[in-house]
Scaffold this active site. Structure first.
Site, PDB file in Angstrom:
ATOM      1  CB  CYS A 199       3.105 -12.777   1.395  1.00  0.00           C
ATOM      2  SG  CYS A 199       3.719 -11.573   2.538  1.00  0.00           S
ATOM      3  CE  LYS A 228      -1.624   9.314 -11.296  1.00  0.00           C
ATOM      4  NZ  LYS A 228      -0.825   9.441 -10.299  1.00  0.00           N
ATOM      5  CE  LYS A 246       4.626   2.156  -8.760  1.00  0.00           C
ATOM      6  NZ  LYS A 246       3.679   3.072  -8.863  1.00  0.00           N
ATOM      7  CG  ASN A 252       0.154 -14.555   2.226  1.00  0.00           C
ATOM      8  OD1 ASN A 252       1.069 -14.845   2.320  1.00  0.00           O
ATOM      9  ND2 ASN A 252      -0.437 -14.740   1.018  1.00  0.00           N
ATOM     10  N   GLY A 253      -1.178 -12.520   5.990  1.00  0.00           N
ATOM     11  CA  GLY A 253      -2.099 -12.017   7.123  1.00  0.00           C
ATOM     12  C   GLY A 253      -1.564 -11.628   8.066  1.00  0.00           C
ATOM     13  CD1 TRP A 300       7.029  -6.596  -1.637  1.00  0.00           C
ATOM     14  CD2 TRP A 300       5.773  -5.578  -0.122  1.00  0.00           C
ATOM     15  NE1 TRP A 300       7.065  -5.540  -2.154  1.00  0.00           N
ATOM     16  CE2 TRP A 300       6.126  -4.608  -1.076  1.00  0.00           C
ATOM     17  CE3 TRP A 300       4.923  -4.997   0.912  1.00  0.00           C
ATOM     18  CZ2 TRP A 300       6.223  -3.090  -1.234  1.00  0.00           C
ATOM     19  CZ3 TRP A 300       4.431  -3.647   0.744  1.00  0.00           C
ATOM     20  CH2 TRP A 300       5.200  -2.733  -0.170  1.00  0.00           C
ATOM     21  NE  ARG A 332       1.439 -11.891  -4.633  1.00  0.00           N
ATOM     22  CZ  ARG A 332       0.063 -12.031  -4.381  1.00  0.00           C
ATOM     23  NH1 ARG A 332      -1.019 -12.322  -5.316  1.00  0.00           N
ATOM     24  NH2 ARG A 332      -0.468 -11.956  -3.240  1.00  0.00           N
ATOM     25  CD  GLU A 343      -1.759  12.343  -7.977  1.00  0.00           C
ATOM     26  OE1 GLU A 343      -0.741  12.996  -8.258  1.00  0.00           O
ATOM     27  OE2 GLU A 343      -1.708  11.053  -8.204  1.00  0.00           O
ATOM     28  CG  HIS A 386      -3.845  35.960 -10.566  1.00  0.00           C
ATOM     29  ND1 HIS A 386      -3.995  37.171 -10.031  1.00  0.00           N
ATOM     30  CD2 HIS A 386      -4.110  35.596  -9.426  1.00  0.00           C
ATOM     31  CE1 HIS A 386      -4.414  37.646  -9.025  1.00  0.00           C
ATOM     32  NE2 HIS A 386      -4.779  36.497  -8.466  1.00  0.00           N
ATOM     33  CD  GLU A 437       1.697  10.039 -13.653  1.00  0.00           C
ATOM     34  OE1 GLU A 437       2.823   9.701 -12.875  1.00  0.00           O
ATOM     35  OE2 GLU A 437       0.742   9.941 -12.992  1.00  0.00           O
TER      36      GLU A 437
END
Ligand code: G6P
Length: 638
Positions: free
Chosen positions: A30, A516, A633, A128-129, A102, A55, A512, A535, A519
């Site tokens: 937040c 990365k 995204k 926040n928290g 958020w 954010r 992955e 193979h 991308e």
């Protein structure tokens, strides 16, 4: 109202020592901005909120002091909607506090949006928290006659401070006394109707800075919110409180109310750098946030005892989990790779047949589905069209559905019957990094819960919970050696093709790692099981083919060693990521070691150097790493 049972059992917050933003801001979901000065507060607060928009957020609000009254405006949705509301119902005053939320603790809604007020509406707080003892405090406050209006933990702060204010009228003393009753973390800003043009802020575990302007003082959770007004800032340390008006600020210890020397610093970044917390890119910031994002995924969920993993509403759906005979993970991209790791874990720990499906393929395949098959969608955004459609298909076929999701209130979160939120914080870089490691951690928690329901020994679970607890520190150890990966990237720059190999839990990591690299740097990279190399892919190997081998010392290690020898025998260039420092340096052309942990958790550690490698190669090749060409995204179309 969200109809699903999601595991909103805690709210994430940053941990660890306070860091200057230049070296990395802790994970905060937040945003906070506060202002007191000579000008109208509302436009300044709105502008500050806009600067925090990057954010991610789902609701916003502000409180402005108008004489001896507080005016509150809150909306669920965009800051533009807050602006419209203020245009329709103007607010006037020269001090105020504002917040972007958020959602993590209670759904996105107007009543859950900040600021929160006490029963009389005379005091407003943005926070926040997480207040860890909020449930207890809320009950006690209710019994003492306070009216609780939201589902948030944050609201209790407003009531606690108001209560203390009846004993200690000066706001800063009331805040100090109230905060002593609170367990957990906070970055807060508070205003009171009775004390015009004064703002009190306090911090424990959630970043907050004070901005010193000319005839104006600001507070913010993030430099980007205030940088256009002032570059003279004081970073609050944990346990400190700031009391300020337009003419300046006093910093005190929350507990002792003793004064602390002001440590004024000059920020020399531009606005964009400030949004990235001083990092060159969001991707890098998010890679560096992983010790905190992993801690956030774990927070409140490791409780000790015989059943040490607590996943909120897990018990409400325990029956379908207990009677399940099969699990299917469905996902896309990076989330699919996390699903592969999750499947290995579920079979190992919970002894339940598990498979992983590309949502895009599975949804069109007319799959065989029984009501005792649990279908689990994994998605950072919670909006990926194929994953959403796959979950919808499972529901129509009568299967219980689950989500492992980062974005609270997203479409997949709403569609599934129950789930786990990652609490990794907003991820802005298009290539997923911190979400991947949090997905693996969340899947481990899920596998342990399932395992306990299906006879997994407590001693085994304890090994896992100990290892999970150590992960954030181990990731930090890797990040502290990031320069080694940067130098490695420079040595590999000339190559246009890479192979990534791994076995067992490291096979999805190889996939992955390769994803990365392609991308981010547009370099061709393919991941394979090291065993499958013979193979086909082995035909590609010569001195021009770097082969990145993920070879930690796990159950597959002896087998991978022989695969590495096969590569070496054909002149391939071996880049090894391992947890075993001995015996590999001769075989490998390049070796990077990570700390050791349980086999199933090694992917969290081995994936970090691969993220950094892709990042640095991408940067060195001049690519736009935060927004790679052709990628989105959130893929909300088929
Ligand atoms: C896009 C992103 C990937 C992500 C994938 C799945 O392709 O670029 O980084 O892994 O979508 O996204 P999800 O939000 O469902 O995890």
């Amino acid at each position: 109202m969200a109809r699903c049972l999601y595991f909103l059992d805690h709210k994430p917050h940053p941990t660890g020592p306070h860091k200057r933003l230049a070296t990395g801001s802790p994970t905060t979901m937040c945003g906070i901005i506060a202002y007191v000065g000579r000008d109208e507060a509302a436009p300044i607060l709105l502008k500050g909120l806009q600067r925090l928009e990057y954010r991610g957020y789902d609701s916003a609000g502000m409180a402005v002091q108008n004489g001896t009254r507080l005016e509150i405006r809150r909306v669920c949705g965009r800051i533009d909607a807050l602006n419209e509301r203020i245009l329709k119902f103007p607010i006037s005053g020269t001090s105020g506090i504002a917040h972007t939320r958020w959602a993590t603790h209670g759904k996105p809604s107007v009543s859950n949006a900040h600021p929160h007020v006490d029963t009389a509406g005379e005091l407003a707080v943005v926070h926040n928290g997480i207040i860890e003892n909020a449930d207890l405090l809320r009950e006690q406050l209710r019994r003492r006659g306070h009216t609780i209006r939201s589902e948030t933990d944050s609201e209790v702060l407003a009531h606690l401070i108001a209560e203390q204010k009846t004993k200690e009228p000066r706001l800063q003393f009331a805040v100090s006394r109230a905060l002593r009753l609170v367990e957990g973390t906070f970055g807060i800003a508070v205003i009171s109707a009775g004390e015009p043009d004064k703002i009190v802020c306090a911090r424990r575990g959630s970043p907050l800075m004070i901005g010193l302007g000319k005839d104006a003082t600001y507070a913010a959770s993030d430099a980007s919110a205030i940088i256009q007004h002032t570059r003279r800032v004081v970073y609050l340390e944990d346990g400190e409180m700031a009391v300020f008006d337009a003419s300046g600020c006093v910093i005190m210890r929350i507990d002792l109310m003793s004064k602390v020397d002001m440590r004024i610093e000059e920020i020399d970044w531009d606005v964009q750098e400030a949004e990235r917390g001083g990092y060159a890119h969001f991707m890098l910031k998010e890679i560096y946030q992983q010790p905190e994002s992993i801690a956030s995924t774990l927070r409140g969920r490791l409780v000790g005892g015989e059943d040490p993993v607590r996943l909120g509403g897990f018990h409400d759906i325990a029956e379908s989990l207990r009677s399940a005979r099969r699990v299917i993970f469905t996902a896309c991209g990076t989330s699919w790779h996390a699903g592969q790791i999750g499947a290995y874990m579920l079979e190992e720990l919970a002894r339940i047949p598990t498979s992983v499906e590309y949502a895009s393929e599975w949804r069109y395949r007319d799959p065989v589905l029984e009501p005792d098959t649990i279908v689990i969608g994994i998605s950072q955004s919670g909006e990926t069209a194929d994953t959403l459609a796959a979950i919808d298909l499972a529901k129509r076929r009568g299967c219980p559905t689950f989500g492992i999701i980062n974005t609270v209130g997203s479409s997949i979160a709403r569609l599934t019957d129950a789930g786990i939120y990652l609490h990794a914080g907003p991820e802005i870089g298009v290539a997923s990094t911190k979400s991947f490691t949090s997905q693996v951690v969340a899947l481990t928690l899920f596998a342990l819960c399932m395992g306990r329901h299906r006879g997994l020994a407590p001693e085994r679970v304890k090994q896992y919970t100990d290892a999970l607890t150590a992960l954030p520190g181990q990731v930090q150890e890797i990040l502290d050696r990031a320069d080694e990966i940067r130098a490695l990237a420079a040595r590999l720059l000339e190559h246009d093709n890479f192979l990534y190999l791994g076995r067992g839990y490291s096979f999805p990591v190889a996939l992955e790692g390769a994803l990365k690299l392609k991308e981010i740097s547009y370099v061709h990279a393919e991941g394979f099981s090291a065993a499958e190399m013979k193979h086909g892919p082995i035909a590609l190997i010569d001195e021009n083919m770097p082969v990145v081998v993920v070879a930690p010392r796990d159950a597959s290690y002896p087998k991978v060693l022989s695969n590495m020898q096969e590569v070496k025998a054909r002149g391939g260039r071996l880049i090894t990521i391992s947890s075993e420092p001995n015996g590999l340096s001769e075989l490998s052309d390049e070796l990077f070691t990570v700390p050791h942990t349980l086999d199933a958790l090694l992917p969290v550690l081995t994936s970090v150097p691969l993220q950094l490698l892709a990042y640095h190669i991408g940067v060195m090749r001049g690519c736009d790493v935060d927004k790679p060409r052709n990628l989105a995204k959130s893929v909300t179309v088929e």
